[in-house]
Design an enzyme around this catalytic site. Structure first.
Site, PDB file in Angstrom:
ATOM      1  CB  VAL A  12     154.227 -19.290-100.401  1.00  0.00           C
ATOM      2  CG1 VAL A  12     155.265 -20.341-100.032  1.00  0.00           C
ATOM      3  CG2 VAL A  12     153.392 -19.755-101.597  1.00  0.00           C
ATOM      4  CG  LEU A  33     149.880 -17.622 -83.130  1.00  0.00           C
ATOM      5  CD1 LEU A  33     150.579 -18.912 -82.699  1.00  0.00           C
ATOM      6  CD2 LEU A  33     148.707 -17.325 -82.213  1.00  0.00           C
ATOM      7  CB  CYS A  94     157.335 -23.477 -81.297  1.00  0.00           C
ATOM      8  SG  CYS A  94     156.556 -21.905 -81.731  1.00  0.00           S
ATOM      9  CB  CYS A 193     160.505 -17.488 -86.276  1.00  0.00           C
ATOM     10  SG  CYS A 193     160.115 -18.265 -84.699  1.00  0.00           S
TER      11      CYS A 193
END
EC number: 2.8.1.13
Length: 349
Positions: A12, A33, A94, A193
């Protein structure tokens, strides 16, 4: 027309960032990505949702294969850290090495666009006196993500927009509903993730690191129990030790050479100072003399008063006004002055 490449994860926040900029008149290009290797990862829910949002907004959508970059900079980084008894912070690594830097390079080299945006909760300012871009906390302090962005360079900050920095999460969802976005009620991700792809951090680490049994000892070296690998432990940990004791025990040190987990009481897990390396000074130049400010040594911790002593070679010593519990090598120590993020680095062993 102002052109901008928006990083889209399929959540979102990034969806609303793209829709808001599009509504403001920006020429928006969506970019996702592809990070995870393995069966089924090319068509993950996030990638599908990102493509749907771009179609809904009528904007182009690019998918960049970043799997090798992610494996080198995040997977290998995590595994090598846990193997030597530190607890790496993958999100800041990251953001710099996998997301912002490569995304801006792609925007410039492949699309001829010099500006990027993401759905992070943070703000960017500019100090006319120093001529430096400043990284600021988000208005929504509960969602503020500046802690994970301390490693961004001046070039990246100059080229980045954070459309959500001045609003709350509740406002983001309301705006998403107003735009009719599919992701408006999409639940937030609760884990890293890569952990969502593997089940749990323990399952992820066990896939890459061979379990090696060793001793759990107290500060005097007395054996209290056994462990199945130091990579399952972190400084300050209390739960899951499997050791019976008259008072609560905490992990105070990990010894990869002797393959030992060292435990003690809560006070033993406190430190009055620590060294920090790989410092990136964001909003101020690298100081040459000690300064007093505030430091945040965990994402959800409160900033605490510190004396910052420069050591040279992008290293500092933090001396805390009061001992801090569970300072963890591999995590980030981020310095703030009010809402301004001064800089940050990695806590040393």
């Amino acid at each position: 027309m102002n052109r901008v490449v928006v990083g889209l994860s399929g959540g979102v926040d990034s969806s609303t960032a793209a829709a808001s900029l599009h509504h403001q008149g920006y020429d928006v290009v969506g970019l996702t990505l592809w990070l995870m290797k393995g069966k089924g990862q090319c068509c993950s829910e996030g990638m599908v949702d990102a493509a749907f949002i771009c179609e809904q907004l009528g904007i182009p959508h690019h998918i960049v294969d970043s799997r090798d970059v992610f494996e080198k900079n995040i997977i290998d980084y995590l595994v090598s850290g846990y193997e030597v008894g530190i607890t790496p912070l993958p999100c800041s690594q990251c953001n710099r090495a996998v997301k912002f830097g490569p995304m801006l390079n792609y925007a410039r080299q492949e699309l001829g666009i010099d500006r990027i945006a993401t759905g992070h909760y943070a703000r960017i300012g500019y100090d006319e006196v120093s001529g430096r871009y400043q990284l600021l906390r988000a208005v929504d302090r509960n969602k503020d993500q500046s802690y994970f962005l301390y490693d961004l360079t001046q070039d990246l900050l100059a080229a980045t927009l954070f459309p959500l920095g001045n609003q709350t999460k509740e406002e983001t969802r309301r705006i998403a509903h107003e735009f009719g976005l599919k992701t408006a009620d999409k639940p937030e991700s609760q884990d890293l993730c890569l952990i969502e792809a593997h089940g749990s951090m323990q399952e992820f680490l066990d896939k890459y690191i061979k379990q090696k049994e060793g001793d759990i000892v107290d500060l005097k070296g007395k054996v209290l129990g056994k462990h199945k690998g130091i990579h399952h432990y972190t400084i300050g940990q209390r739960k899951g030790l499997g050791v019976a004791a008259p008072e609560p025990l905490y992990v105070v040190k990990l010894d990869p050479i002797m393959n030992r987990v060292i435990v003690g009481n809560r006070a033993d897990a406190g430190q009055s100072e620590c060294n920090v390396s790989r410092m990136n000074w964001v909003s101020i130049p690298d100081p040459s003399t000690p300064i007093q400010t505030e430091a945040q040594v965990r994402y959800r911790s409160f900033p605490v008063r510190v004396n910052v002593i420069p050591l040279g070679d992008n290293r500092i010593t933090l001396v805390f006004d009061e001992p801090q519990f569970g300072i963890t090598p591999g995590q980030a120590a981020v310095l703030y002055q009010g809402d301004i993020l001064l800089g940050g680095g990695i806590i040393e062993k």
